[in-house]
Design a protein around this motif. Sequence first.
Motif: not given
Lengths: 208, 249
Positions: B68, B122, B125, B135, B137, B154, B164
Amino acid sequence: MKQMVKLAALTSFEKIINKLLAYDPLTRDQLANIQDAIICIEVENPDFVFWVHFTEQQIRLISEWHDPVDATIRGSLSSFLALAKEQDKNQVLMRTRMEVAGNTQLLTQVQQLAAQLDIDWEAAIADITGDVPGHLLASAIKQGFGFANEIKRSLDHSWGNYWQHETDTLLHANEYQQTATNISQLRFEADRLEARINRLIRHSEAQS
Amino acid sequence: MTNQETIDFGYQQIPVADKENKVAEVFHSVASKYDLMNDIMSMGIHRLWKRFTVELSGVRKGQKVLDIAGGTGDLTAIFSQLVGRQGEVVLADINASMLSVGRDRLIDRGHADNIQFVQANAEALPFPDDYFDCITIAFGLRNVTHKNNALESMLRVLKPGGRLLVLEFSKPQYDWLSRVYDQYSFKALPAIGKAVTNDAESYRYLAESIRMHPNQETLAGMMTDAGFAQVKFHNMTGGIVALHRGIKP
């Protein structure tokens, strides 16, 4: 900050390894056979841990990994250096008491890849200097290495003769090999004899 | 939430509805020279921060990864190699200019067969539940208007056990470093931005938005509140940047 230094060092080393691998496409292509495998390398004295991840065409050096690995090799820095330098890897593993855990077949495959590595140094030099200077430079280096190897071989031979024949201090390699074989045989027979005696003692103790 | 409510845009307070467009203007302005500016501003260290992010992602062959605010695709390029042809990487960015630069750059470098390019917010999504293994970012969360909504979004698209990773500017851990960093951010950065992109304002916003972003502990708390488990963070370069990692339970 230590983490960043470790990361930077591994990044540089990884770049060098992969650039060199590009000059041995045969070995590089065979990485596909072990792709996605991860080996943990634990160096002691000084303590340093990193992970090697094999991808389809490249090798990654990882500074931090929190997931299971396929194999782990643990040992002192000197034992890892010996492992890299010496031809007989098994002998180094036994002698230096390195610890190996996990998928040993994977380690054998890696060992075979390392043994067959044949980097085209002439092409590597030519990529930096151009074809003609590269060829000349590589020829000069090859001649230099050939000359150095010849001198080393000659010195080894002369020193060997001196210690074996002139001073009678050292055994010839064949004599050493025969003696070592005899000692192994003797030890093996002594072990068997000891086992038989122990069995007899147990037997006689059981009867009495 | 009413239209009268305000939110930070750097040190300014602006209507919530305006933030997305204001951030978009900043990135439209800097997109073409984004990589060059990153290298100059961080003296190349951003590559090590991103590399560490990839290491902690634990991404392997065949996995699905969502990058992202992926911008010019630094992380996507690495993930694309790691997941191989059996895997999938989605480069998502809300900003069309950044996405366009990233797409052209990745295609030019031969990374295309396992990458999808998606313009997405974001906070909402457009992917199915439990879809991605990982994921990331990187330097994007501080520009998101509603960070909690983004974290929840997310969490939704991550598979259980998925990770994440939030790479973001954070709070330096030493006072002396804070003072040097302040001088650098508020004096040198806008000047460099002016010289390279002819846009000092965008880099003034960058410095201000970093100061307004939650510190390490606060962001870890936000991730936990959003539903992530085993949330940990790693300070890098003295805390100038922090990498947060959380697992979907």
